[in-house]
Design an enzyme around this catalytic site. Structure first.
Site, PDB file in Angstrom:
ATOM      1  NE  ARG A  67      11.017   1.838  11.034  1.00  0.00           N
ATOM      2  CZ  ARG A  67      10.071   1.693  10.064  1.00  0.00           C
ATOM      3  NH1 ARG A  67       8.820   1.559   9.895  1.00  0.00           N
ATOM      4  NH2 ARG A  67      10.799   2.001   8.671  1.00  0.00           N
ATOM      5  CG  ASN A  70      15.804   1.692  11.318  1.00  0.00           C
ATOM      6  OD1 ASN A  70      15.406   1.080  11.415  1.00  0.00           O
ATOM      7  ND2 ASN A  70      16.732   2.228   9.794  1.00  0.00           N
ATOM      8  CD  GLU A 104      15.994  -4.263   5.083  1.00  0.00           C
ATOM      9  OE1 GLU A 104      17.062  -5.524   5.441  1.00  0.00           O
ATOM     10  OE2 GLU A 104      17.043  -2.811   5.164  1.00  0.00           O
ATOM     11  CG  LEU A 143      -1.973  -0.739   1.395  1.00  0.00           C
ATOM     12  CD1 LEU A 143      -2.240  -1.112   2.815  1.00  0.00           C
ATOM     13  CD2 LEU A 143      -2.955  -1.541   0.306  1.00  0.00           C
ATOM     14  CD  GLN A 144       4.044   4.360   3.496  1.00  0.00           C
ATOM     15  OE1 GLN A 144       3.768   3.711   4.183  1.00  0.00           O
ATOM     16  NE2 GLN A 144       4.950   6.154   3.651  1.00  0.00           N
TER      17      GLN A 144
END
Length: 296
Positions: A130, A127, A93, A72-73
């Site tokens: 997240r 990163n 990734e 979707l992205q």
């Protein structure tokens, strides 16, 4: 008033998004971005990826979703400087790995131009946004961020809106033996337990004590008590609690300053020494930067 068509891949544009802007990195996705269908096999993992552990169960769930709904992205990539027919991933990734597992031949992607330095910076910052990084991955990302962006520990903490002590405590985890790091990554040892083990004066005991902590299921408080007991058994009792507290406070302040393990000792005459641990030549150079010392 017209609304912006851009949406940052890092959220609301503050915090890390602002730091991206400071570094001249465009990480936003707009409706005008050209989305291309790239062959899954033409894409390679990011060579600067700070993340080393990908949750297998979460990847299975994402694979099932992609089989059902597609990707979707779009992921974000750059042309590989080593092979003009390949692309390196900046963001996405997990989607790429799940697409491979789902058997897709192509994946939607946006191609951007990044130098190696920009790629490293953007990978670290992307990163850090997240929430599922392991403590050691987060610590290494802070260290990489300090090196890549030439920032001090205090500057990293300020830019990320974190307490300096929180950044310092994470960086200290990098001083753990590899075997203990594996326990942290596996979730067998918590960050609090691991950090407490660094207080052992005899560093050769860290691994066996860590195994005992895991085996006996100790709490952080129990680990603290064990470490204190082992240190008392190994060393003479200080003359006064005041001196012990002073040295401990001094050592803690220096560890926060340098982001690494520091050992402060003092003899009966009041003289002593300060030992600063480092992990590599790059880490030693970082400490020189903190001290504002140049070897040129």
């Amino acid at each position: 008033m017209a609304t912006s068509k851009k949406k940052s891949i890092l959220g609301d544009g503050g915090g890390l998004g602002a730091l991206f802007a400071d570094q001249g990195l465009d990480t936003s996705v707009s409706n005008e971005d050209a989305v291309r269908e790239l062959s899954v096999t033409s894409i390679v993992a990011n060579p600067f990826q700070p993340r080393h552990i990908f949750n297998a169960e979460a990847l299975q769930d994402l694979t099932a979703s992609i089989k059902e709904n597609g990707v979707l992205q779009p992921i974000i990539v750059r042309h590989s400087p080593k092979d003009s027919q390949k692309y390196e991933i900046l963001a996405g990734e997990r989607r790429w790995r799940a697409s491979q597992s789902a058997g897709l031949e192509n994946i939607p992607a946006i191609v951007r131009k990044y130098t190696d330095e920009q790629m490293l910076q953007a990978s670290i910052l992307e990163n850090l946004q997240r929430e599922d990084l392991t403590p050691l991955e987060e610590a290494q990302a802070y260290r990489d961020m300090m090196t890549a962006l030439n920032l001090t520990q205090e500057q990293v903490a300020k830019r990320l809106g974190k307490a300096r002590s929180a950044v310092a405590n994470l960086l200290r985890l990098l001083n753990l033996p590899d075997e203990v790091k594996d326990m942290v990554d596996a979730g067998d040892l918590s960050m609090g337990q691991a950090r407490t083990l660094l207080g052992l004066h005899n560093k050769r005991r860290i691994v066996p004590v860590a195994k005992r902590v895991v085996r006996e299921g100790m709490t952080v408080r129990q680990v603290e008590q064990l470490v204190n007991k082992l240190n008392e058994q190994a060393e003479p009792t200080p003359k006064t609690d005041e001196k012990s507290a002073y040295l401990a406070e001094t050592q803690s302040a220096l560890e926060n300053k340098f982001g690494t393990k520091v050992n402060v000792t003092r003899n009966r005459k009041g003289a002593g020494k300060i030992e600063i641990s480092y992990l590599s030549d790059d880490d030693l150079n970082r400490i020189f930067d903190v001290l504002d010392i140049s070897l040129d």
